[in-house]
Design an enzyme around this catalytic site. Structure first.
Site, PDB file in Angstrom:
ATOM      1  N   LYS A   1      -0.557 -14.842   8.668  1.00 56.47           N
ATOM      2  CA  LYS A   1       0.648 -13.970   8.167  1.00 56.47           C
ATOM      3  C   LYS A   1       1.111 -13.259   9.659  1.00 56.47           C
ATOM      4  O   LYS A   1       2.157 -13.340   9.671  1.00 56.47           O
ATOM      5  CB  LYS A   1       0.088 -12.868   7.585  1.00 56.47           C
TER       6      LYS A   1
ATOM      7  N   THR B   1       1.745  -8.164   5.824  1.00 55.46           N
ATOM      8  CA  THR B   1       0.598  -7.543   5.469  1.00 55.46           C
ATOM      9  C   THR B   1       0.171  -6.460   6.291  1.00 55.46           C
ATOM     10  O   THR B   1       0.390  -6.735   7.721  1.00 55.46           O
ATOM     11  CB  THR B   1      -0.538  -8.328   5.035  1.00 55.46           C
ATOM     12  N   ASP B   2      -0.650  -5.262   6.144  1.00 52.90           N
ATOM     13  CA  ASP B   2      -1.174  -4.514   7.294  1.00 52.90           C
ATOM     14  C   ASP B   2      -2.535  -5.323   7.820  1.00 52.90           C
ATOM     15  O   ASP B   2      -2.874  -4.626   8.945  1.00 52.90           O
ATOM     16  CB  ASP B   2      -1.751  -3.100   6.812  1.00 52.90           C
TER      17      ASP B   2
HETATM   18  P1  NAD Z   1       0.260 -14.194  -4.890  1.00 57.41           P
HETATM   19  O1  NAD Z   1      -0.738 -14.843  -4.224  1.00 57.41           O
HETATM   20  O2  NAD Z   1       0.121 -13.552  -6.224  1.00 57.41           O
HETATM   21  O3  NAD Z   1       1.550 -14.891  -5.129  1.00 57.41           O
HETATM   22  C1  NAD Z   1       2.104 -15.829  -4.280  1.00 57.41           C
HETATM   23  C2  NAD Z   1       3.081 -16.648  -4.678  1.00 57.41           C
HETATM   24  O4  NAD Z   1       3.778 -17.489  -3.665  1.00 57.41           O
HETATM   25  C3  NAD Z   1       2.699 -17.598  -6.006  1.00 57.41           C
HETATM   26  O5  NAD Z   1       3.492 -17.514  -7.091  1.00 57.41           O
HETATM   27  C4  NAD Z   1       2.655 -18.862  -5.475  1.00 57.41           C
HETATM   28  O6  NAD Z   1       3.066 -20.077  -6.633  1.00 57.41           O
HETATM   29  C5  NAD Z   1       3.710 -18.812  -4.523  1.00 57.41           C
HETATM   30  N1  NAD Z   1       3.627 -19.972  -3.344  1.00 57.41           N
HETATM   31  C6  NAD Z   1       2.601 -20.343  -2.738  1.00 57.41           C
HETATM   32  N2  NAD Z   1       2.841 -21.161  -1.967  1.00 57.41           N
HETATM   33  C7  NAD Z   1       4.218 -21.504  -2.028  1.00 57.41           C
HETATM   34  C8  NAD Z   1       5.016 -22.386  -1.272  1.00 57.41           C
HETATM   35  N3  NAD Z   1       4.493 -23.342  -0.357  1.00 57.41           N
HETATM   36  N4  NAD Z   1       6.191 -22.420  -1.852  1.00 57.41           N
HETATM   37  C9  NAD Z   1       6.788 -21.701  -2.827  1.00 57.41           C
HETATM   38  N5  NAD Z   1       6.039 -20.794  -3.575  1.00 57.41           N
HETATM   39  C10 NAD Z   1       4.808 -20.575  -2.986  1.00 57.41           C
HETATM   40  O7  NAD Z   1       0.592 -13.081  -3.848  1.00 57.41           O
HETATM   41  P2  NAD Z   1       1.100 -11.532  -3.705  1.00 57.41           P
HETATM   42  O8  NAD Z   1      -0.206 -10.601  -3.745  1.00 57.41           O
HETATM   43  O9  NAD Z   1       1.876 -11.233  -4.929  1.00 57.41           O
HETATM   44  O10 NAD Z   1       1.427 -11.509  -2.187  1.00 57.41           O
HETATM   45  C11 NAD Z   1       2.920 -11.729  -2.133  1.00 57.41           C
HETATM   46  C12 NAD Z   1       3.311 -11.492  -0.848  1.00 57.41           C
HETATM   47  O11 NAD Z   1       3.004 -10.389   0.029  1.00 57.41           O
HETATM   48  C13 NAD Z   1       2.495 -12.173   0.256  1.00 57.41           C
HETATM   49  O12 NAD Z   1       3.402 -12.809   1.358  1.00 57.41           O
HETATM   50  C14 NAD Z   1       1.214 -11.396   0.772  1.00 57.41           C
HETATM   51  O13 NAD Z   1       0.866 -11.767   2.148  1.00 57.41           O
HETATM   52  C15 NAD Z   1       2.115 -10.129   0.692  1.00 57.41           C
HETATM   53  N6  NAD Z   1       1.392  -9.092   0.625  1.00 57.41           N
HETATM   54  C16 NAD Z   1       0.284  -8.802  -0.434  1.00 57.41           C
HETATM   55  C17 NAD Z   1      -0.296  -7.558  -0.614  1.00 57.41           C
HETATM   56  C18 NAD Z   1      -1.518  -7.427  -1.765  1.00 57.41           C
HETATM   57  O14 NAD Z   1      -1.900  -6.582  -1.763  1.00 57.41           O
HETATM   58  N7  NAD Z   1      -1.326  -8.479  -2.616  1.00 57.41           N
HETATM   59  C19 NAD Z   1      -0.377  -6.652   0.495  1.00 57.41           C
HETATM   60  C20 NAD Z   1       0.677  -6.874   1.459  1.00 57.41           C
HETATM   61  C21 NAD Z   1       1.300  -7.747   1.787  1.00 57.41           C
HETATM   62  O1  DAU Z   2      -4.265  -5.029   3.011  1.00 60.13           O
HETATM   63  C1  DAU Z   2      -3.268  -6.002   2.387  1.00 60.13           C
HETATM   64  C2  DAU Z   2      -3.870  -7.180   1.923  1.00 60.13           C
HETATM   65  O2  DAU Z   2      -4.543  -6.868   0.611  1.00 60.13           O
HETATM   66  C3  DAU Z   2      -3.000  -8.411   1.296  1.00 60.13           C
HETATM   67  O3  DAU Z   2      -2.242  -8.790   2.546  1.00 60.13           O
HETATM   68  C4  DAU Z   2      -3.976  -9.523   0.941  1.00 60.13           C
HETATM   69  O4  DAU Z   2      -2.959 -10.416   0.276  1.00 60.13           O
HETATM   70  C5  DAU Z   2      -4.658  -9.143  -0.374  1.00 60.13           C
HETATM   71  O5  DAU Z   2      -5.328 -10.208  -0.900  1.00 60.13           O
HETATM   72  C6  DAU Z   2      -5.497  -7.809   0.224  1.00 60.13           C
HETATM   73  O6  DAU Z   2      -6.566  -8.101   0.951  1.00 60.13           O
HETATM   74  P1  DAU Z   2      -7.989  -7.840   0.886  1.00 60.13           P
HETATM   75  O7  DAU Z   2      -9.043  -8.716   1.325  1.00 60.13           O
HETATM   76  O8  DAU Z   2      -8.267  -6.304   1.145  1.00 60.13           O
HETATM   77  O9  DAU Z   2      -8.170  -7.534  -0.913  1.00 60.13           O
HETATM   78  P2  DAU Z   2      -9.027  -8.163  -1.942  1.00 60.13           P
HETATM   79  O10 DAU Z   2      -8.618  -7.796  -3.185  1.00 60.13           O
HETATM   80  O11 DAU Z   2      -9.585  -9.553  -1.903  1.00 60.13           O
HETATM   81  O12 DAU Z   2     -10.643  -7.240  -1.677  1.00 60.13           O
HETATM   82  C7  DAU Z   2     -10.761  -5.869  -1.353  1.00 60.13           C
HETATM   83  C8  DAU Z   2     -11.483  -5.168  -1.101  1.00 60.13           C
HETATM   84  O13 DAU Z   2     -12.624  -5.422  -1.960  1.00 60.13           O
HETATM   85  C9  DAU Z   2     -12.117  -6.106   0.427  1.00 60.13           C
HETATM   86  O14 DAU Z   2     -12.713  -4.993   1.072  1.00 60.13           O
HETATM   87  C10 DAU Z   2     -13.168  -6.949  -0.330  1.00 60.13           C
HETATM   88  C11 DAU Z   2     -13.744  -6.549  -1.593  1.00 60.13           C
HETATM   89  N1  DAU Z   2     -14.202  -7.171  -2.600  1.00 60.13           N
HETATM   90  C12 DAU Z   2     -13.252  -8.095  -3.076  1.00 60.13           C
HETATM   91  C13 DAU Z   2     -13.743  -9.102  -3.953  1.00 60.13           C
HETATM   92  C14 DAU Z   2     -12.536 -10.042  -4.593  1.00 60.13           C
HETATM   93  C15 DAU Z   2     -15.510  -7.109  -3.145  1.00 60.13           C
HETATM   94  O15 DAU Z   2     -16.153  -6.224  -2.836  1.00 60.13           O
HETATM   95  N2  DAU Z   2     -15.696  -7.967  -4.371  1.00 60.13           N
HETATM   96  C16 DAU Z   2     -14.796  -8.814  -4.484  1.00 60.13           C
HETATM   97  O16 DAU Z   2     -15.295  -9.658  -5.585  1.00 60.13           O
END
Ligand code: NAD
Ligand code: DAU
Length: 354
Positions: free
Chosen positions: A165, A135-136
């Site tokens: 992370k 992640t960033d």
């Molecule tokens: P998510 O929470 O939707 O999914 C995570 C998955 O990992 C789930 O299916 C969960 O069951 C599985 N998991 C958790 N713990 C586990 C374990 N111990 N063993 C096996 N499986 C396990 O997450 P996501 O949003 O899909 O993110 C995926 C990856 O990308 C993460 O590593 C996250 O840090 C990274 N990432 C996410 C974002 C974002 O915006 N969502 C951005 C940048 C990087």
């Molecule tokens: O930047 C990458 C990351 O983006 C990933 O590594 C994470 O897994 C992913 O969850 C996400 O993190 P954020 O904390 O940025 O995402 P989130 O959707 O939780 O929140 C986005 C922004 O919105 C953050 O500034 C918090 C705000 N927010 C979030 C929720 C859930 C609100 O204002 N209200 C809310 O209810």
């Protein structure tokens, strides 16, 4: 060596990756290891039921014996590591879960994969890749005039999530430097799109809006995120897997900085267009709530290295990606309902107490 192994492939990005990968002509099979925590959803993979190219195993990445057995059985040519605890708010409430999966889990996975990789013959060892999806947020928070994060930005994680992370990124780097494991690390900005658990900003706002609930914006709503459509992230990962330099890191971003308020207002305006209420705008549901502790003010990603070296750039604009996302949530009411009737409800109850 025709398979790839994916961890966390029942989560948001992992499931999108698996589905997109198997849509490609002549795609290698996928072995998908997921613990199925609250964030893992087998229904997200329903379209792959009966597809022999997809093998799913419910297991923890910390379970060395289970992962070793899969590596031995399928002899994958790559491991893509998505599995993680991923929600910042949950990391503030339960940091131990994040250390366990993101730090200990990544370490155990590296140990298991290293042993497998060391026993491969020389050509297979040279072709093998371990792609760590990060992640960033590891770079911390930017001031308004700061340039975006690059691959050499300093690690300054601020939340238990981003710290866990960051620790996992460091372990991955060390396994390359010390043991020669051919690793690739990507640091991506905020994803949105189909199949995202409605605890994250965009799906939470869509699902709340549709049932007339408040749209809870933290603090002043002026925190900035860089938004990337999940399909573009998956395409970038395929590029990095195919052509990335072992040991290198790649930033992935959407070139799309928005304040949270701008995002929520854009969503409301889109919903006003595609699903108008009988009276008033969805904007009337926006409420400002208590801020997230330690809330990072701004993330922005310079994805120039990926563009220059591997030719990747996002194909969706924020407007086109958001439209696709809203349509997906509206057309998949059963998926949403299934999630809302589970653990998610308890989470919302605890997080948004009056
Ligand atoms: P998510 O929470 O939707 O999914 C995570 C998955 O990992 C789930 O299916 C969960 O069951 C599985 N998991 C958790 N713990 C586990 C374990 N111990 N063993 C096996 N499986 C396990 O997450 P996501 O949003 O899909 O993110 C995926 C990856 O990308 C993460 O590593 C996250 O840090 C990274 N990432 C996410 C974002 C974002 O915006 N969502 C951005 C940048 C990087
Ligand atoms: O930047 C990458 C990351 O983006 C990933 O590594 C994470 O897994 C992913 O969850 C996400 O993190 P954020 O904390 O940025 O995402 P989130 O959707 O939780 O929140 C986005 C922004 O919105 C953050 O500034 C918090 C705000 N927010 C979030 C929720 C859930 C609100 O204002 N209200 C809310 O209810």
């Amino acid at each position: 060596m025709s398979h790839i192994l994916v961890t966390g492939g029942a989560g948001f990005i992992g499931a999108n990756f698996v589905i997109d990968w198997l849509r490609q002509e002549g795609a290698a099979g996928i072995v998908n290891v997921d613990k199925l925590t609250y964030a893992g959803n087998r229904k997200s993979l329903a379209a792959l039921e009966g597809d022999v190219r997809h093998v799913f195993l419910q297991a923890d990445i910390c379970d060395t014996a289970a992962v070793t057995a899969l590596l031995e059985a399928y002899r994958p040519r790559a491991v893509l590591h998505f599995a993680a605890e991923s929600h910042v708010d949950r990391s503030i409430v339960s940091p131990g879960d994040f250390v366990q999966t993101n730090v200990v889990g990544t370490f155990r996975l590296l140990e298991t994969v290293l042993e497998y990789w060391q026993a491969l013959d020389a050509p297979a060892r040279a072709a093998f890749r371990f792609l760590h999806v990060s992640t960033d947020e590891v770079f911390g928070s930017l001031a308004p005039a700061d340039p975006p994060f690059t691959e050499v930005s300093r690690y300054l994680p601020n939340s238990p999530y981003s710290a866990s992370k960051a620790a996992s990124d460091h372990m991955v780097r060390a396994y390359h430097h010390t043991y020669g494991l051919p690793v690739l690390t990507t640091n991506c900005s905020n994803n949105y799109g189909p199949l995202q658990f409605p605890e994250k900003l965009i799906p939470l706002m869509i699902t709340n809006a549709m049932v007339g609930k408040p749209l809870p914006v933290y603090g002043d709503g002026l925190h900035v995120r860089d938004w990337l459509y999940v399909g573009d992230h998956c395409a970038a990962l395929r590029e990095v897997l195919a052509s990335g330099q072992p040991g290198a890191t790649y930033n992935i971003g959407g070139l799309n900085e928005k304040t949270n308020l701008e995002v929520v207002q854009a969503l409301c305006d889109l919903l006003d267009e595609v699903s108008p209420k009988t009276a008033g705008s969805y904007r009337n549901q926006i409420t400002f709530v208590k801020d997230r502790p330690g809330h990072d003010r701004r993330y922005a990603v310079d994805a120039g290295k990926l563009a220059r070296e591997l030719g990747w750039k996002p194909s969706e604009t924020f407007e086109s990606g958001l439209r696709k996302t809203v349509q997906w949530y509206m057309q998949n009411a059963e998926w949403v309902q299934d999630v809302l009737s589970g653990n998610y409800r308890n989470w919302v109850g605890k997080q948004y107490v009056a």
